[in-house]
Write an enzyme that holds these catalytic residues in place. Structure first.
Site, PDB file in Angstrom:
ATOM      1  CG  HIS A 244      48.162  85.817  42.554  1.00 31.88           C
ATOM      2  ND1 HIS A 244      48.960  84.992  43.306  1.00 31.88           N
ATOM      3  CD2 HIS A 244      48.982  86.772  42.046  1.00 31.88           C
ATOM      4  CE1 HIS A 244      50.212  85.414  43.247  1.00 31.88           C
ATOM      5  NE2 HIS A 244      50.254  86.503  42.501  1.00 31.88           N
ATOM      6  N   GLY A 245      43.523  85.797  43.209  1.00 28.97           N
ATOM      7  CA  GLY A 245      42.222  86.231  42.720  1.00 28.97           C
ATOM      8  C   GLY A 245      41.144  85.182  42.867  1.00 28.97           C
TER       9      GLY A 245
END
Length: 497
Positions: free
Chosen positions: A342-343
């Site tokens: 996701h990041g």
């Protein structure tokens, strides 16, 4: 007629802050134009698919500029390695091809997405000043990397016969409706559809139109409006507001994330239907979940099934001798990877680890809980389901606090306001001053928790309408969207992933 050709040229060129997304008027114009040509040349498969590839590349270029070349490199690399895997009978060579495919894909993804994060960690360890490198993150790189890798994995596992056509593979990888934010469709479901001539049944037309309308409403009317006019303000300065407002902001952001992401998915599936392609569903009323595991069966389904098939199952199988601990270890590692996907930030890693911990804890306590439910005679009752849903929703909502911000002081401040400065009486003032915000939050959750039977009846009614009534409905929705739309289009939350 005076035509400003320079303006038209600039309009169609790449602009860093102006990606070509479904909720823009430019996309609607290009979409209708492209759809007419696509159906006109529909019987000529080669021309139709080539046109689709070119439009998909242009669509991606409008979002990333010349970095669109990365997706072409990705397609070439994964097609050749999958071909190499299928061409050899020697397991050693198959594994070497697979290893190189994984390394190259992760290296490309890692450079653009994680370089600065890794350098920052080393800088903090060595206690030196860190200057981030100027690295552009191409929109959608995580999505099409996982999509391409799933093709290679399936060929390696012999669950998919590789396509001999590089053109068909490019259609799969470049397909514009899901290139930016998914769903992460499987080649086994998508590639067979390429041979079909464009055909839109009355039911498909109705479903496509409904998905576009619902997606636009979710994104612009609910997600963007409550974000720009309420949620962002609270998260920026939580100490300026009471606990009631902070709590409402958490509920608002939870709804915003869902409406933003599922709104895009709805539009992507709807747009794909107009071209004769059926993409997988990506959401199934996730806040109705009765457990964290149930939530991940309903939320971002294409990613959760990808992680299940290619991370969890192989990992769990490799350490199966550890019995229940094999499941726990595999779950935790899988969700840490989910967080990393996701990041590039500690908040995403902690968010993923939190979900891994909650699922592991639920697995460990499963038998004692069942015994307790049986003893209290509430097993499989509506009473139990209600409280399971309520608890699960709040666990998810509070986990989204970490998902949203890397500044843990903000999280601390929000909890401080909720527990020490709640002031319930402010809710009445909030309802009076911001009735539209409160109304949209309530409406969003009412629509989400609507019983499936009622939802299906509504869908069938809209789909059964004549096309001209559907067109009128579409115009009404676009008009409503225009009333709520701000001057600047809020970027989709998942663009950063």
């Amino acid at each position: 007629m005076n035509i400003n050709f320079q303006f038209l040229i600039e309009l169609f060129k790449y602009k860093p802050n102006d990606p070509l997304v479904f909720s823009t008027s430019l996309f609607l114009f290009l979409f209708l134009f492209f759809l007419l040509i696509y159906n006109f040349i529909g019987k000529n498969k080669s021309l139709r698919l080539s046109f689709l590839i070119l439009f998909s590349l242009y669509f991606y270029y409008k979002s990333t500029g010349y970095y669109a070349g990365i997706i072409i490199i990705s397609a070439v690399v994964n097609f050749l390695f999958a071909k190499g895997i299928a061409a050899t009978d020697r397991m050693l060579f198959k594994r070497i091809y697979l290893l190189f495919a994984v390394i190259i894909n992760i290296a490309i993804l890692g450079y653009f997405k994680y370089t600065n994060f890794i350098l920052q960690i080393f800088s903090e360890i060595n206690k030196t000043n860190f200057e981030p490198l100027s690295i552009f993150l191409p929109i959608g790189i995580s999505f099409y990397t996982f999509k391409s890798l799933s093709y290679v994995f399936d060929v390696y596992l012999e669950t998919l016969e590789p396509t001999k056509s590089f053109r068909d593979f490019c259609v799969y990888v470049f397909f514009f409706p899901n290139i930016l934010m998914g769903p992460i469709d499987r080649a086994s479901k998508f590639l067979p559809q390429i041979d079909n001539e464009p055909f839109l049944s009355k039911e498909d037309l109705g479903r496509a139109s409904l998905l576009l309308m619902v997606g636009l409403f979710k994104k612009v009317v609910i997600a963007d409006y409550i974000s720009l006019n309420f949620v962002d303000r609270i998260f920026d300065f939580p100490l300026r507001y009471t606990g009631v407002e902070n709590l409402l902001a958490i509920y608002g952001y939870t709804l915003q994330v869902y409406c933003d992401f599922s709104g895009y998915t709805d539009m992507a599936i709807g747009v794909a239907l107009f071209f004769g392609f059926k993409l997988m569903d990506n959401f199934n009323s996730p806040f109705k979940a009765t457990s964290i595991a149930d939530f991940w069966r309903r939320w971002h389904i294409s990613l959760s099934t990808w992680l299940l098939d290619y991370i969890f199952k192989p990992l769990q199988f490799s350490i199966r001798s550890l019995k229940i601990w094999a499941n726990i270890i595999a779950i935790f590692i899988t969700f840490v990877i989910c967080g990393v996907w996701h990041g590039a930030g500690w908040n995403f890693i902690i968010w993923g680890a939190m979900h891994g911990f909650m699922m592991s804890f639920a697995l460990i306590t499963q038998k004692p809980k069942q015994k307790l439910y049986t003893l209290l005679k509430i097993n499989n009752t509506k009473f139990l389901k209600f409280f399971q849903t309520l608890i699960t929703f709040h666990l998810i909502a509070f986990s989204f606090l970490i998902f949203r911000t890397s500044d843990f002081q903000i999280i601390k401040d929000m909890f401080s306001q909720i527990f020490d400065f709640f002031h319930a009486e402010v809710f009445i003032q909030f309802a009076e001053k911001l009735p539209v915000i409160l109304g949209l939050i309530i409406l969003g959750y009412i629509l989400h928790f609507m019983p499936t039977k009622i939802e299906n009846v509504f869908k069938k009614l809209v789909i059964a309408l004549p096309w001209y009534f559907q067109a009128v409905l579409m115009v009404i929705v676009i008009w409503i969207v225009a009333q709520f739309k701000s001057a600047d289009i809020a970027p989709f939350i998942y663009f950063q992933f």
